[in-house]
Write an enzyme that holds these catalytic residues in place. Sequence first.
Site, PDB file in Angstrom:
ATOM      1  N   ASN A  13       4.489 -13.412  -0.509  1.00  0.00           N
ATOM      2  CA  ASN A  13       3.548 -12.456  -0.251  1.00  0.00           C
ATOM      3  C   ASN A  13       2.232 -12.915   0.308  1.00  0.00           C
ATOM      4  OD1 ASN A  13       1.561 -10.238  -0.328  1.00  0.00           O
ATOM      5  ND2 ASN A  13       1.720 -10.259  -2.638  1.00  0.00           N
ATOM      6  N   LYS A  15      -0.414 -11.422   1.304  1.00  0.00           N
ATOM      7  CA  LYS A  15      -1.673 -10.877   0.825  1.00  0.00           C
ATOM      8  C   LYS A  15      -2.509 -10.758   2.152  1.00  0.00           C
ATOM      9  CE  LYS A  15      -1.229 -12.103  -3.707  1.00  0.00           C
ATOM     10  NZ  LYS A  15      -1.999 -12.320  -5.264  1.00  0.00           N
ATOM     11  N   HIS A 100       2.842  -3.527  -6.098  1.00  0.00           N
ATOM     12  CA  HIS A 100       2.232  -4.852  -6.361  1.00  0.00           C
ATOM     13  C   HIS A 100       0.979  -4.544  -7.145  1.00  0.00           C
ATOM     14  CE1 HIS A 100      -0.074  -8.312  -6.275  1.00  0.00           C
ATOM     15  NE2 HIS A 100       0.969  -8.962  -5.833  1.00  0.00           N
ATOM     16  N   GLU A 102      -1.933  -5.480  -7.483  1.00  0.00           N
ATOM     17  CA  GLU A 102      -3.309  -5.285  -6.892  1.00  0.00           C
ATOM     18  C   GLU A 102      -3.298  -3.973  -6.211  1.00  0.00           C
ATOM     19  OE1 GLU A 102      -2.938  -8.854  -4.521  1.00  0.00           O
ATOM     20  OE2 GLU A 102      -3.065 -10.033  -6.160  1.00  0.00           O
ATOM     21  N   GLY A 176      -2.147 -15.592  -9.742  1.00  0.00           N
ATOM     22  CA  GLY A 176      -3.379 -16.337  -9.028  1.00  0.00           C
ATOM     23  C   GLY A 176      -4.199 -16.976 -10.112  1.00  0.00           C
ATOM     24  N   SER A 216       1.811 -17.249 -10.341  1.00  0.00           N
ATOM     25  CA  SER A 216       1.509 -18.660 -10.369  1.00  0.00           C
ATOM     26  C   SER A 216       2.944 -19.423 -10.123  1.00  0.00           C
ATOM     27  CB  SER A 216       0.833 -18.953 -11.594  1.00  0.00           C
ATOM     28  OG  SER A 216      -0.505 -18.379 -11.832  1.00  0.00           O
TER      29      SER A 216
HETATM   30  C1  PEP Z   1       1.528 -12.376  -6.174  1.00  0.00           C
HETATM   31  O1  PEP Z   1       0.633 -11.703  -6.099  1.00  0.00           O
HETATM   32  O2  PEP Z   1       2.548 -11.570  -5.910  1.00  0.00           O
HETATM   33  C2  PEP Z   1       1.674 -13.622  -6.701  1.00  0.00           C
HETATM   34  C3  PEP Z   1       2.646 -13.767  -7.450  1.00  0.00           C
HETATM   35  O3  PEP Z   1       0.522 -14.282  -6.908  1.00  0.00           O
HETATM   36  P1  PEP Z   1       0.428 -15.937  -7.208  1.00  0.00           P
HETATM   37  O4  PEP Z   1       1.726 -16.513  -6.715  1.00  0.00           O
HETATM   38  O5  PEP Z   1      -0.640 -16.556  -6.175  1.00  0.00           O
HETATM   39  O6  PEP Z   1       0.250 -15.922  -8.341  1.00  0.00           O
END
Ligand code: PEP
Length: 255
Positions: A13, A15, A100, A102, A176, A216
């Site tokens: 993703n 983003k 998601h 966000e 994140g 993460s």
């Molecule tokens: C995400 O936003 O879908 C995600 C998993 O981000 P990150 O891997 O950066 O934690």
Amino acid sequence: MSVDRPRPLVAGNWKMNGLRMSAKVLGDIQAGYTPGLKAKVDLLVCPPATLLYTFAHISVGSRIAVGGQDCHAKESGAHTGDISAEMLADAGATYVIVGHSERRQFHGEKDADVCAKAVAAHRAGLTAVVCVGETREEREAGKTLNVVKKQLRGSIPVDSNSQNLVVAYEPVWAIGTGLTPTAADVAEVHGLIREELKRLVGKADHGKVRILYGGSVKPSNAAELMAVENVDGALVGGASLVAADFLAIAGAYLT
Ligand code: PEP
């Protein structure tokens, strides 16, 4: 890996990251998607909508799927700035992420909105990657399983099956932040999701729906997380922007 586990999927993703020159990253992912990796794991890249058409073209013949990060529930109309599932499909997408955290957090999307978007994805022939996950407060209050159950029941459309649905468990507090749940915590939530899928997609198909872990995921923790029961791949944010890291995460399936 047991023979009846679904084929794993590692999805990136991106983003709101990526310009036309980022096609180089996709080229590097293609170059590193060796026959050995192809035999073990599917790859999906979800760039910003501005890059979808280009990425879909670059990906032809590579077996790397391309997906959108969100869609509107309607097919067309007066919705300035929005993109329909049909438009994503027209640009070459075969998947779309919906719900998601966000989107839920910053755009106020509720389970019913997510469900409507997943319905739209199916109408357009896309596979919906439906995201669920608890906040830190919800985990600390011991509400994780109830929160995830409610999100699943509210967000997954009735016509879902193992071909048009992927579920992503993404604890909001792990996205994140560099924090990840323990393997036991991931196993508990993924086990619940698998159980819930029995009623949501039917007993015959529930075992074949891919359930991704997201939050993460990095090359250093991918092998441990991907080995957890009912984890059928990863949804990767930050690390998916670096071809070597994304490929190293997928490489967890080589061992
Ligand atoms: C995400 O936003 O879908 C995600 C998993 O981000 P990150 O891997 O950066 O934690």
